[in-house]
Design an enzyme around this catalytic site. Structure first.
Site, PDB file in Angstrom:
ATOM      1  CB  CYS A 262      -7.995   0.539   2.550  1.00  0.00           C
ATOM      2  SG  CYS A 262      -7.132   0.115   4.095  1.00  0.00           S
TER       3      CYS A 262
ATOM      4  CG  ASN B 255       4.152  -1.996  -7.634  1.00  0.00           C
ATOM      5  OD1 ASN B 255       4.986  -2.253  -8.499  1.00  0.00           O
ATOM      6  ND2 ASN B 255       3.812  -2.874  -6.693  1.00  0.00           N
TER       7      ASN B 255
ATOM      8  CD  GLU C  58      -5.140  -4.363   8.105  1.00  0.00           C
ATOM      9  OE1 GLU C  58      -4.265  -4.205   7.238  1.00  0.00           O
ATOM     10  OE2 GLU C  58      -5.106  -5.296   8.928  1.00  0.00           O
TER      11      GLU C  58
ATOM     12  CB  CYS D  63      -0.643   3.216   3.819  1.00  0.00           C
ATOM     13  SG  CYS D  63      -1.066   2.107   5.169  1.00  0.00           S
TER      14      CYS D  63
ATOM     15  CB  CYS E  34      -1.453   2.251  -0.250  1.00  0.00           C
ATOM     16  SG  CYS E  34      -2.716   1.037  -0.670  1.00  0.00           S
TER      17      CYS E  34
ATOM     18  CB  CYS F 241       1.838  -4.638  -3.913  1.00  0.00           C
ATOM     19  SG  CYS F 241       2.010  -6.340  -3.516  1.00  0.00           S
TER      20      CYS F 241
ATOM     21  CB  SER G  29       2.422  -3.828   5.838  1.00  0.00           C
ATOM     22  OG  SER G  29       1.836  -4.736   4.932  1.00  0.00           O
ATOM     23  CG  LEU G  30       8.297  -3.379  10.067  1.00  0.00           C
ATOM     24  CD1 LEU G  30       7.320  -3.367  11.220  1.00  0.00           C
ATOM     25  CD2 LEU G  30       9.386  -4.437  10.312  1.00  0.00           C
ATOM     26  CG  HIS G  31       5.730  -0.267   4.862  1.00  0.00           C
ATOM     27  ND1 HIS G  31       5.944  -1.130   3.816  1.00  0.00           N
ATOM     28  CD2 HIS G  31       4.413  -0.387   5.186  1.00  0.00           C
ATOM     29  CE1 HIS G  31       4.800  -1.722   3.515  1.00  0.00           C
ATOM     30  NE2 HIS G  31       3.869  -1.300   4.326  1.00  0.00           N
TER      31      HIS G  31
HETATM   32  N1  SAH Z   1      -3.853  -3.822   4.012  1.00  0.00           N
HETATM   33  C1  SAH Z   1      -2.952  -4.897   4.025  1.00  0.00           C
HETATM   34  C2  SAH Z   1      -3.012  -5.747   2.770  1.00  0.00           C
HETATM   35  C3  SAH Z   1      -3.158  -5.057   1.440  1.00  0.00           C
HETATM   36  S1  SAH Z   1      -1.786  -4.165   0.839  1.00  0.00           S
HETATM   37  C4  SAH Z   1      -1.536  -4.424   4.273  1.00  0.00           C
HETATM   38  O1  SAH Z   1      -1.309  -3.218   4.254  1.00  0.00           O
HETATM   39  O2  SAH Z   1      -0.687  -5.267   4.536  1.00  0.00           O
HETATM   40  C5  SAH Z   1      -0.628  -5.472   0.350  1.00  0.00           C
HETATM   41  C6  SAH Z   1       0.832  -5.035   0.413  1.00  0.00           C
HETATM   42  O3  SAH Z   1       1.111  -4.047  -0.590  1.00  0.00           O
HETATM   43  C7  SAH Z   1       1.217  -4.398   1.744  1.00  0.00           C
HETATM   44  O4  SAH Z   1       2.442  -4.890   2.202  1.00  0.00           O
HETATM   45  C8  SAH Z   1       1.337  -2.940   1.364  1.00  0.00           C
HETATM   46  O5  SAH Z   1       2.165  -2.249   2.255  1.00  0.00           O
HETATM   47  C9  SAH Z   1       1.893  -3.010  -0.013  1.00  0.00           C
HETATM   48  N2  SAH Z   1       1.732  -1.776  -0.803  1.00  0.00           N
HETATM   49  C10 SAH Z   1       0.770  -0.835  -0.675  1.00  0.00           C
HETATM   50  N3  SAH Z   1       0.949   0.144  -1.603  1.00  0.00           N
HETATM   51  C11 SAH Z   1       2.037  -0.206  -2.321  1.00  0.00           C
HETATM   52  C12 SAH Z   1       2.691   0.375  -3.455  1.00  0.00           C
HETATM   53  N4  SAH Z   1       2.240   1.497  -4.025  1.00  0.00           N
HETATM   54  N5  SAH Z   1       3.777  -0.250  -3.956  1.00  0.00           N
HETATM   55  C13 SAH Z   1       4.222  -1.417  -3.415  1.00  0.00           C
HETATM   56  N6  SAH Z   1       3.627  -2.022  -2.360  1.00  0.00           N
HETATM   57  C14 SAH Z   1       2.542  -1.414  -1.818  1.00  0.00           C
HETATM   58 FE1  SF4 Z   2      -4.924  -0.114   3.414  1.00  0.00          FE
HETATM   59 FE2  SF4 Z   2      -2.906  -1.881   3.192  1.00  0.00          FE
HETATM   60 FE3  SF4 Z   2      -3.169   0.184   1.454  1.00  0.00          FE
HETATM   61 FE4  SF4 Z   2      -2.446   0.662   3.984  1.00  0.00          FE
HETATM   62  S1  SF4 Z   2      -1.271  -0.521   2.441  1.00  0.00           S
HETATM   63  S2  SF4 Z   2      -3.989   1.820   2.797  1.00  0.00           S
HETATM   64  S3  SF4 Z   2      -3.646  -0.855   5.063  1.00  0.00           S
HETATM   65  S4  SF4 Z   2      -4.574  -1.523   1.699  1.00  0.00           S
END
Ligand code: SAH
Ligand code: SF4
Length: 359
Positions: A120, A300, A170, A124, A127, A343, A224-226
Site C-alpha cells: 500500500c 494490532n 487502498e 499510515c 499499519c 487488521c 477509516s477515520l482514526h
Molecule cells: N486501506 C483501507 C483498507 C485496509 S486496512 C483502509 O485503510 O481502510 C483495514 C482497516 O484496518 C482500516 O480501518 C485500518 O485503519 C485498520 N488498521 C490498519 N492498521 C491497523 C493496526 N495496526 N491495528 C488495527 N487496525 C489497523
Molecule cells: Fe494502506 Fe489502509 Fe494500511 Fe493506510 S491503513 S497504509 S490505507 S492498508
C-alpha cells in the site's frame, strides 16, 4: 510501478476474460455452455478446467491451453487458534498478496478479507502494510480469485458469504479494478453475493467515495477515520493532508444519501494518541446527525510498530462516551492476531523482526 502488467506472462486468467470474448471462444458450442462454465468457475469446487465434468473433454483442453484457471498461486496458509486462516499468494509476476478467511458470527459462514493492492502506498503510520510500500495494483481478476480460492476449497461449514476490502491496499486508489471485482462479486450469474455483504474500506479518498456513490449498488462503505481533527489525522494518515475532514464528511454524507446506507467509521485506538475522553467527544461532535456506525478497532501490533494498544477499560469508556452522545458504536473483535492476520498486520513477510523492511 503501480499498475498491473499489461499482459501477465503466459495465459490470461479466465475470470478476467470479458464476456464478449468468452462468447466468441464458445461460439461453436451450444448456448448453455457459458452457463455451465460460469457455474463451475464461480459456484463449484473445481480448481482446474480438467475438473469441470459438465464440459466435453476437448473443450476443457482448449480452454486450458488458452486460459489460466486461477490467477494466483497459493504459497502457504497459516491457521489461527480462533479459526482464522491467512493465505500468502503470488501473482503471475511474483507480487505478494495476503488474504484472510475469518469465521463470521453466523455459524457455518466465513468472511473473506480481500487485498486490492500488493502492499500500500498510503503510508499510515500504524499499519504494517503501509510500512511495506506499494508493489502494484491488483487486477479485478486477481481480487475476485482471492475469494474464489477460498470458496472452491471450503467445506460447507465454512462457506464464504461476505467480502470485505480490508486486506492489503487502498481499494479506492485502484478504483477501476475494484469496481470490476465488486460487480463480479455481486453479479447473480457470477459470485452472487448480496451487495450489502460486500464492504469497501477506504482510508478516505473523497473522489473515490463519490465514484462509488455512482455505482448504483448498495455496497457497504467503511471510512477509516482514526481522528476527528485534521492535525492528528494527518499525522496518522499522511494522505489526509490532501483531503481535509470537511471534504471527506461531504463525500460520506452524499454516499449515505445516494446508496441509502449507513456508513461505518473505523477508528483504530492508539494508547495516549487518539483515545482521550475529549477525543471521543470530538468524534461525537463531528459525526452528529449522520446515519453512521462507529467501529472501534483495538490496535494490532507488528514488528517495529511505534504505538501501543489502548487498555481495555479505556476502549470501553471511549465506546460508552460515543453511545451517550447518540452514536452507534461497537468494538471490533480481533481475529487472527497470532498469525499476523488481524487488521493492519498484513505485510507478506516483508517486515524484519526489528521493524525494518526486508529487501
Ligand atoms: N486501506 C483501507 C483498507 C485496509 S486496512 C483502509 O485503510 O481502510 C483495514 C482497516 O484496518 C482500516 O480501518 C485500518 O485503519 C485498520 N488498521 C490498519 N492498521 C491497523 C493496526 N495496526 N491495528 C488495527 N487496525 C489497523
Ligand atoms: Fe494502506 Fe489502509 Fe494500511 Fe493506510 S491503513 S497504509 S490505507 S492498508
Amino acid at each position: 510501478m503501480s499498475g498491473p502488467p499489461d499482459a501477465a506472462p503466459g495465459r490470461p486468467p479466465i475470470t478476467g476474460v470479458p464476456a464478449p470474448t468468452l462468447c466468441q471462444v464458445l461460439s461453436t458450442q451450444p448456448p448453455y455452455r457459458i452457463d455451465q462454465l460460469q457455474r463451475a468457475l464461480y459456484r463449484e469446487s473445481a480448481t482446474e478446467f480438467e475438473q469441470i465434468l459438465t464440459l466435453p473433454t476437448p473443450l476443457r483442453s482448449a480452454l486450458a491451453q488458452r486460459f489460466r484457471y486461477e490467477s494466483l498461486d497459493a504459497v502457504h496458509t497459516e491457521r489461527s487458534s480462533d479459526g482464522t486462516r491467512k493465505t500468502l499468494f503470488r501473482t503471475a509476476d511474483g507480487a505478494p498478496v495476503e488474504t484472510v478467511q475469518m469465521p463470521t458470527e453466523r455459524a457455518g459462514a466465513t468472511t473473506i478479507c480481500l487485498s486490492s493492492q500488493a502492499g500500500c502506498g498510503m503510508g499510515c503510520t500504524f499499519c504494517a502494510t503501509g510500512a511495506m510500500g506499494l508493489t502494484r495494483n491488483l487486477t479485478g481478476s486477481e481480487i475476485v480469485d482471492q475469494f474464489l480460492h477460498f470458496r472452491r476449497r471450503s467445506d460447507a461449514d465454512r462457506t464464504p458469504d461476505r467480502a470485505v476490502f480490508m486486506g492489503m491496499g487502498e481499494p479506492l486508489a485502484n478504483l477501476q479494478a475494484v469496481e470490476a471485482a465488486v460487480r463480479t462479486l455481486v453479479d447473480p450469474a457470477a459470485v452472487g453475493l448480496s451487495p450489502r455483504r460486500v464492504t469497501v474500506s477506504t482510508v478516505g479518498l473523497p473522489r473515490g467515495i463519490h465514484a462509488m456513490a455512482g455505482w448504483g449498488l448498495p455496497v457497504s462503505l467503511a471510512i477509516s477515520l482514526h481522528a476527528a481533527d485534521n492535525d492528528l489525522r494527518t499525522h496518522l494518515v499522511p494522505v489526509a493532508r490532501r483531503f481535509p475532514l470537511d471534504s471527506l464528511m461531504e463525500a460520506s454524507r452524499r454516499y449515505q444519501r445516494r446508496a441509502r446506507r449507513r456508513v461505518t467509521y473505523e477508528y483504530t485506538l492508539l494508547d495516549g494518541v487518539n483515545d482521550a475522553p475529549a477525543q471521543a467527544l470530538g468524534l461525537a461532535r463531528l459525526l452528529r446527525g449522520q446515519r453512521c456506525h462507529v467501529n472501534l478497532i483495538p490496535f494490532n501490533a507488528y514488528p517495529g510498530a511505534r504505538y501501543r494498544p489502548t487498555p481495555r477499560a479505556a476502549v470501553r469508556a471511549f465506546r460508552d462516551t460515543l453511545r451517550e452522545h447518540g452514536l452507534r458504536a461497537t468494538v471490533r473483535r480481533t481475529r487472527g492476531r497470532d498469525i499476523s492476520g488481524a487488521c493492519g498486520q498484513l505485510h507478506a513477510g516483508a517486515l524484519a523482526p526489528d521493524g525494518g523492511v526486508r529487501g
